[in-house]
Write a protein that holds these residues in place. Structure first.
Motif, PDB file in Angstrom:
ATOM      1  N   LEU A   9      -0.821 -68.745  -5.060  1.00 33.96           N
ATOM      2  CA  LEU A   9       0.601 -68.989  -5.355  1.00 33.96           C
ATOM      3  C   LEU A   9       0.856 -69.249  -6.842  1.00 33.96           C
ATOM      4  CD1 LEU A   9       1.802 -71.015  -2.235  1.00 33.96           C
ATOM      5  CD2 LEU A   9       2.450 -68.707  -2.932  1.00 33.96           C
ATOM      6  N   PRO A  10       0.136 -70.140  -7.512  1.00 34.23           N
ATOM      7  CA  PRO A  10       0.382 -70.332  -8.952  1.00 34.23           C
ATOM      8  C   PRO A  10       0.080 -69.084  -9.780  1.00 34.23           C
ATOM      9  CG  PRO A  10      -0.898 -72.172  -8.069  1.00 34.23           C
ATOM     10  CD  PRO A  10      -0.796 -71.145  -6.991  1.00 34.23           C
ATOM     11  N   ILE A  11      -0.961 -68.354  -9.385  1.00 33.74           N
ATOM     12  CA  ILE A  11      -1.286 -67.138 -10.122  1.00 33.74           C
ATOM     13  C   ILE A  11      -0.174 -66.102  -9.942  1.00 33.74           C
ATOM     14  CG2 ILE A  11      -2.894 -65.180 -10.219  1.00 33.74           C
ATOM     15  CD1 ILE A  11      -5.140 -67.207  -9.648  1.00 33.74           C
ATOM     16  N   PHE A  16       4.530 -63.298 -12.059  1.00 36.02           N
ATOM     17  CA  PHE A  16       5.960 -63.009 -11.979  1.00 36.02           C
ATOM     18  C   PHE A  16       6.666 -63.425 -13.270  1.00 36.02           C
ATOM     19  CE2 PHE A  16      10.283 -64.484 -11.051  1.00 36.02           C
ATOM     20  CZ  PHE A  16      10.843 -63.282 -10.631  1.00 36.02           C
ATOM     21  N   ILE A  17       6.342 -64.605 -13.797  1.00 38.51           N
ATOM     22  CA  ILE A  17       6.959 -65.085 -15.046  1.00 38.51           C
ATOM     23  C   ILE A  17       6.611 -64.145 -16.202  1.00 38.51           C
ATOM     24  CG2 ILE A  17       6.907 -66.951 -16.757  1.00 38.51           C
ATOM     25  CD1 ILE A  17       6.647 -68.914 -14.378  1.00 38.51           C
ATOM     26  N   CYS A  18       5.363 -63.722 -16.266  1.00 41.16           N
ATOM     27  CA  CYS A  18       4.947 -62.793 -17.329  1.00 41.16           C
ATOM     28  C   CYS A  18       5.705 -61.467 -17.234  1.00 41.16           C
ATOM     29  CB  CYS A  18       3.443 -62.548 -17.263  1.00 41.16           C
ATOM     30  SG  CYS A  18       2.468 -63.942 -17.825  1.00 41.16           S
ATOM     31  N   LEU A  19       5.825 -60.936 -16.044  1.00 42.63           N
ATOM     32  CA  LEU A  19       6.557 -59.677 -15.858  1.00 42.63           C
ATOM     33  C   LEU A  19       8.035 -59.834 -16.207  1.00 42.63           C
ATOM     34  CD1 LEU A  19       4.939 -58.273 -12.587  1.00 42.63           C
ATOM     35  CD2 LEU A  19       4.692 -57.405 -14.925  1.00 42.63           C
ATOM     36  N   ALA A  20       8.621 -60.955 -15.840  1.00 47.13           N
ATOM     37  CA  ALA A  20      10.025 -61.213 -16.168  1.00 47.13           C
ATOM     38  C   ALA A  20      10.209 -61.313 -17.680  1.00 47.13           C
ATOM     39  CB  ALA A  20      10.509 -62.487 -15.474  1.00 47.13           C
ATOM     40  N   MET A  21       9.306 -61.975 -18.358  1.00 47.21           N
ATOM     41  CA  MET A  21       9.383 -62.091 -19.821  1.00 47.21           C
ATOM     42  C   MET A  21       9.214 -60.723 -20.484  1.00 47.21           C
ATOM     43  SD  MET A  21       7.352 -65.707 -20.410  1.00 47.21           S
ATOM     44  CE  MET A  21       7.166 -65.430 -22.139  1.00 47.21           C
TER      45      MET A  21
END
Length: 160
Positions: A9-11, A16-21
Motif C-alpha cells: 500500500l505505501p509503495i 501514484f504520487i510520483c505519477l501524478a507529479m
C-alpha cells in the motif's frame, strides 16, 4: 492485514504520487512552451516593425541614388517582412498559421488557444498597424520628409 499488503500500500501510494507529479509537470511544461512561443512571436513583431521602417527608408535612398536593382531587392525584403508581420499578427489575434522564420513562404506553426492577454494586446495594436501600413504606402509613393516623419511616428506608436 498481511505484511505484504502493509508494504504494498505505501509503495503503491508513492508510485501514484510520483505519477501524478510527473503528469502535472508534463502539463505545466507544455503550457510554458506554448506561452514562450507566443511571447517570442510577439517580440519578433516589435523587431519587424522597426526593420520594415528601416527597409522603407533604405529602399527610398537606394532608389533616389539610382541604384534600382538594390532598391528592388530591398523592396522585396520589405514586402516579405510586411507579409510575415501581418500573418503573425492574424495568428496571434485569431489563431492560425504563424511563420516561424522571416520567409513568408517558410515553415509555419498553427497557434491555437493564444493567451488572452496577448490576443487582446494585438487587437489593440491592429489600428496602429493599419495606420502604419497607410503611412508606409504614403512614404513609398511620395518619399517626402513629411511622409517619412509620419512613417517614423507610426512605427514608434506600433511598438509602444
Amino acid at each position: 492485514m498481511s505484511i505484504k499488503l502493509k508494504l504494498a500500500l505505501p509503495i503503491a501510494l508513492l508510485l501514484f504520487i510520483c505519477l501524478a507529479m510527473f503528469g502535472a509537470t508534463w502539463v505545466i511544461t507544455s503550457s510554458q512552451e506554448a506561452d514562450a512561443l507566443e511571447i517570442n512571436l510577439a517580440g519578433r513583431q516589435r523587431m519587424l516593425s522597426q526593420n520594415i521602417t528601416q527597409k522603407a527608408f533604405l529602399s527610398r535612398s537606394l532608389h533616389d541614388a539610382g541604384m534600382a536593382e538594390d532598391a528592388a531587392k530591398t523592396n522585396k525584403a520589405l514586402r516579405d517582412l510586411v507579409a510575415v508581420f501581418d500573418a503573425t499578427e492574424q495568428a496571434l489575434m485569431d489563431s492560425g498559421n504563424a511563420p516561424l522564420t522571416l520567409d513568408p513562404n517558410g515553415p509555419t506553426i498553427f497557434l491555437t488557444g493564444v493567451n488572452d492577454e496577448i490576443r487582446n494586446a494585438f487587437r489593440q495594436t491592429k489600428p496602429h498597424w493599419d495606420t502604419f501600413l497607410q503611412d508606409l504606402a504614403s512614404y513609398e509613393e511620395t518619399g517626402t520628409p513629411q511622409a517619412a516623419a509620419s512613417l517614423s511616428s507610426s512605427s514608434v506608436q506600433l511598438v509602444s
